[in-house]
Design an enzyme around this catalytic site. Structure first.
Site, PDB file in Angstrom:
ATOM      1  N   CYS A 114      12.773  14.882  58.166  1.00 34.31           N
ATOM      2  CA  CYS A 114      12.781  13.951  57.019  1.00 34.31           C
ATOM      3  C   CYS A 114      14.156  13.346  56.748  1.00 34.31           C
ATOM      4  CB  CYS A 114      12.238  14.640  55.772  1.00 34.31           C
ATOM      5  SG  CYS A 114      10.490  15.019  55.945  1.00 34.31           S
ATOM      6  N   HIS A 259      14.729  10.411  49.546  1.00 35.45           N
ATOM      7  CA  HIS A 259      13.579  10.683  50.411  1.00 35.45           C
ATOM      8  C   HIS A 259      12.356  10.951  49.534  1.00 35.45           C
ATOM      9  CE1 HIS A 259      10.832  12.154  53.258  1.00 35.45           C
ATOM     10  NE2 HIS A 259      10.962  13.425  52.931  1.00 35.45           N
ATOM     11  N   ASN A 289       4.495  11.340  51.579  1.00 34.86           N
ATOM     12  CA  ASN A 289       5.759  11.626  52.260  1.00 34.86           C
ATOM     13  C   ASN A 289       5.656  11.125  53.702  1.00 34.86           C
ATOM     14  OD1 ASN A 289       7.867  12.806  53.661  1.00 34.86           O
ATOM     15  ND2 ASN A 289       7.571  14.864  52.835  1.00 34.86           N
TER      16      ASN A 289
HETATM   17  N1  COA Z   1      -5.006  21.571  46.056  1.00 38.73           N
HETATM   18  C1  COA Z   1      -5.277  22.582  45.203  1.00 38.73           C
HETATM   19  N2  COA Z   1      -4.660  23.774  45.260  1.00 38.73           N
HETATM   20  C2  COA Z   1      -3.724  23.930  46.220  1.00 38.73           C
HETATM   21  C3  COA Z   1      -3.401  22.921  47.125  1.00 38.73           C
HETATM   22  C4  COA Z   1      -4.073  21.700  47.026  1.00 38.73           C
HETATM   23  N3  COA Z   1      -3.846  20.670  47.847  1.00 38.73           N
HETATM   24  N4  COA Z   1      -2.436  23.367  47.946  1.00 38.73           N
HETATM   25  C5  COA Z   1      -2.166  24.623  47.573  1.00 38.73           C
HETATM   26  N5  COA Z   1      -2.949  24.974  46.529  1.00 38.73           N
HETATM   27  C6  COA Z   1      -2.984  26.244  45.812  1.00 38.73           C
HETATM   28  C7  COA Z   1      -2.415  27.372  46.626  1.00 38.73           C
HETATM   29  O1  COA Z   1      -3.383  27.923  47.473  1.00 38.73           O
HETATM   30  C8  COA Z   1      -1.996  28.338  45.545  1.00 38.73           C
HETATM   31  O2  COA Z   1      -3.130  29.027  45.095  1.00 38.73           O
HETATM   32  P1  COA Z   1      -3.026  30.587  44.663  1.00 38.73           P
HETATM   33  O3  COA Z   1      -2.052  30.599  43.513  1.00 38.73           O
HETATM   34  O4  COA Z   1      -4.422  30.909  44.277  1.00 38.73           O
HETATM   35  O5  COA Z   1      -2.516  31.305  45.859  1.00 38.73           O
HETATM   36  C9  COA Z   1      -1.540  27.411  44.443  1.00 38.73           C
HETATM   37  O6  COA Z   1      -2.156  26.140  44.685  1.00 38.73           O
HETATM   38  C10 COA Z   1      -0.040  27.215  44.407  1.00 38.73           C
HETATM   39  O7  COA Z   1       0.195  26.459  43.294  1.00 38.73           O
HETATM   40  P2  COA Z   1       1.630  26.303  42.768  1.00 38.73           P
HETATM   41  O8  COA Z   1       2.345  27.607  42.721  1.00 38.73           O
HETATM   42  O9  COA Z   1       1.545  25.544  41.496  1.00 38.73           O
HETATM   43  O10 COA Z   1       2.271  25.412  43.897  1.00 38.73           O
HETATM   44  P3  COA Z   1       3.665  24.753  43.834  1.00 38.73           P
HETATM   45  O11 COA Z   1       4.063  24.459  42.447  1.00 38.73           O
HETATM   46  O12 COA Z   1       4.615  25.512  44.684  1.00 38.73           O
HETATM   47  O13 COA Z   1       3.394  23.348  44.508  1.00 38.73           O
HETATM   48  C11 COA Z   1       3.949  22.170  46.500  1.00 38.73           C
HETATM   49  C12 COA Z   1       3.114  23.286  45.872  1.00 38.73           C
HETATM   50  C13 COA Z   1       3.651  22.150  47.989  1.00 38.73           C
HETATM   51  C14 COA Z   1       3.509  20.846  45.889  1.00 38.73           C
HETATM   52  C15 COA Z   1       5.436  22.418  46.208  1.00 38.73           C
HETATM   53  O14 COA Z   1       5.792  23.734  46.545  1.00 38.73           O
HETATM   54  C16 COA Z   1       6.346  21.469  46.927  1.00 38.73           C
HETATM   55  O15 COA Z   1       6.325  20.282  46.685  1.00 38.73           O
HETATM   56  N6  COA Z   1       7.209  21.965  47.795  1.00 38.73           N
HETATM   57  C17 COA Z   1       8.113  21.132  48.554  1.00 38.73           C
HETATM   58  C18 COA Z   1       7.326  20.414  49.585  1.00 38.73           C
HETATM   59  C19 COA Z   1       8.099  19.363  50.286  1.00 38.73           C
HETATM   60  O16 COA Z   1       8.762  18.582  49.674  1.00 38.73           O
HETATM   61  N7  COA Z   1       7.987  19.336  51.594  1.00 38.73           N
HETATM   62  C20 COA Z   1       8.542  18.339  52.401  1.00 38.73           C
HETATM   63  C21 COA Z   1      10.022  18.434  52.472  1.00 38.73           C
HETATM   64  S1  COA Z   1      10.567  17.125  53.464  1.00 38.73           S
END
Ligand code: COA
Length: 332
Positions: A114, A259, A289
């Site tokens: 990225c 980004h 993204n």
């Molecule tokens: N829809 C619904 N639920 C989802 C899901 C989706 N698409 N994806 C994951 N979940 C669930 C998980 O299974 C988990 O369930 P559990 O608690 O029963 O195990 C739960 O949602 C996790 O939720 P939460 O803790 O609120 O997730 P989060 O706040 O960490 O958000 C991301 C997840 C991925 C959005 C976040 O961690 C993020 O943006 N991280 C950085 C990602 C990024 O920028 N990557 C690219 C870098 S270049």
């Protein structure tokens, strides 16, 4: 004679097929509300069958070349950044070069995920400033949709990523006050497995198998919370470092093009740095993204809308798999 590399043309191409959060909710256990709340994404674009990364890369490239007032044959170096290469080898640059029909100029891929556009900008600047090449075409292109897992198993990543391409032409500027003022880069391989596609892997035997495919080993895996935490730490660090390298402070910057990984990451970073969100345009709501293509797509949209004016200072910052991250300042 002093010169400074400058972006003289921009272009982008996103596939026409819009995939909304509601569309994804029909394929996996997710919801529009969950995706919007966590990431700010409403929709993304996916390529149709028959479209290759090089196809959208070429579209973006032709627009950038035209905007620079050049013809494809004026380009003397082609640089491609991608994490979604058309083939294992040769690089996507080979296919873009062939489709542009631009002779035997050097063409190669640069892999920094990225942060790829910032890495590419740094290489383009170095080549132009050293006078080795004069008209560098930098294409950042991603087709990620074909590698995503659209089952419940892959829902944490499949909802975030989209397809698209952005391109810029970098040329020498005799006005040293304008151009790519600074690009600073970092990486930390320590965390390579926190956001990666494990297979096919030439570190393993077999490098891929039907079992590995069935288990989802060929799809992206991400430790979302870990990535989020590092992104909101590293981005402010590199922004400060980049500004300090030019004796600037955050209010000096007219626009911040971050980004587009997650709107929540960018809001967090802007909050930490006292940057008003009005200075942080975004398109993640429409495109998701697009990895290395996100910043150049956003840049081209802003340039074509006339938002970016001559003489303005543009701050860029990106973080991604590797981990890699970087910051840059452009004087437009
Ligand atoms: N829809 C619904 N639920 C989802 C899901 C989706 N698409 N994806 C994951 N979940 C669930 C998980 O299974 C988990 O369930 P559990 O608690 O029963 O195990 C739960 O949602 C996790 O939720 P939460 O803790 O609120 O997730 P989060 O706040 O960490 O958000 C991301 C997840 C991925 C959005 C976040 O961690 C993020 O943006 N991280 C950085 C990602 C990024 O920028 N990557 C690219 C870098 S270049």
């Amino acid at each position: 004679m002093a010169i400074n590399a400058r972006i003289t043309g921009t272009g982008h191409c996103v596939p026409s097929r819009v995939v909304t959060n509601h569309d994804l909710a029909r394929l996996m256990n997710t919801s529009d509300e969950w995706i919007q709340q966590r990431s700010g994404i409403s929709a993304r674009r996916h390529v149709d069958d028959g479209i290759a990364p090089s196809d959208i890369g070429v579209e973006a490239a032709l627009k950038a070349i035209e905007a620079a007032g050049l013809k494809p044959n004026d380009i003397d170096l082609l640089l491609v950044t991608t994490l979604s290469s058309e083939h294992t080898f040769p690089g996507t640059a080979a296919f873009i070069q062939r489709k542009l029909n631009i002779g035997t100029i050097p063409a190669f891929d640069l892999r920094a995920q990225c942060s790829g556009f910032l890495y590419g900008l740094s290489v383009a600047k170095a080549f132009v400033n050293s006078c080795q090449y004069k008209r560098v075409l930098l294409v950042s292109v991603e087709v990620q949709s074909r590698a995503l897992d659209f089952s419940d198993r892959g829902r944490d990543t499949a909802v975030l990523f989209g397809d698209g391409a952005g391109a810029v032409v970098v040329e020498p500027s005799l006005d040293v006050e304008r151009g790519i003022m600074s690009v600073l880069l970092h990486s930390e391989g320590e965390h390579a497995e926190r956001l990666w596609v494990e297979y096919p892997s030439l570190a393993k035997s077999p490098h891929v198998s039907p079992e590995i495919v069935a288990e989802g080993g060929v799809h992206p895996k991400m430790d979302g919370k870990f990535v989020f935490k590092h992104a909101v730490t590293r981005l402010p660090e590199v922004i400060q470092e980049t500004l300090a390298s030019l004796s600037l402070t955050t209010p000096d910057i007219d626009w911040w093009l971050f980004h587009q990984a997650n709107l929540r990451i960018n809001e967090h970073v802007a909050g930490l740095m006292n940057i008003p969100m009005e200075k942080c345009p975004f398109n993640i709501d429409r495109y998701g993204n697009c990895s290395s293509a996100s910043i150049p797509i956003l840049l081209d949209e802003m340039v074509r809308r006339g938002d970016i004016k001559k003489g303005q200072l543009i701050g860029l910052a990106a973080f991604g798999s590797g981990f890699t991250w970087g910051g840059a300042v452009l004087r437009w």
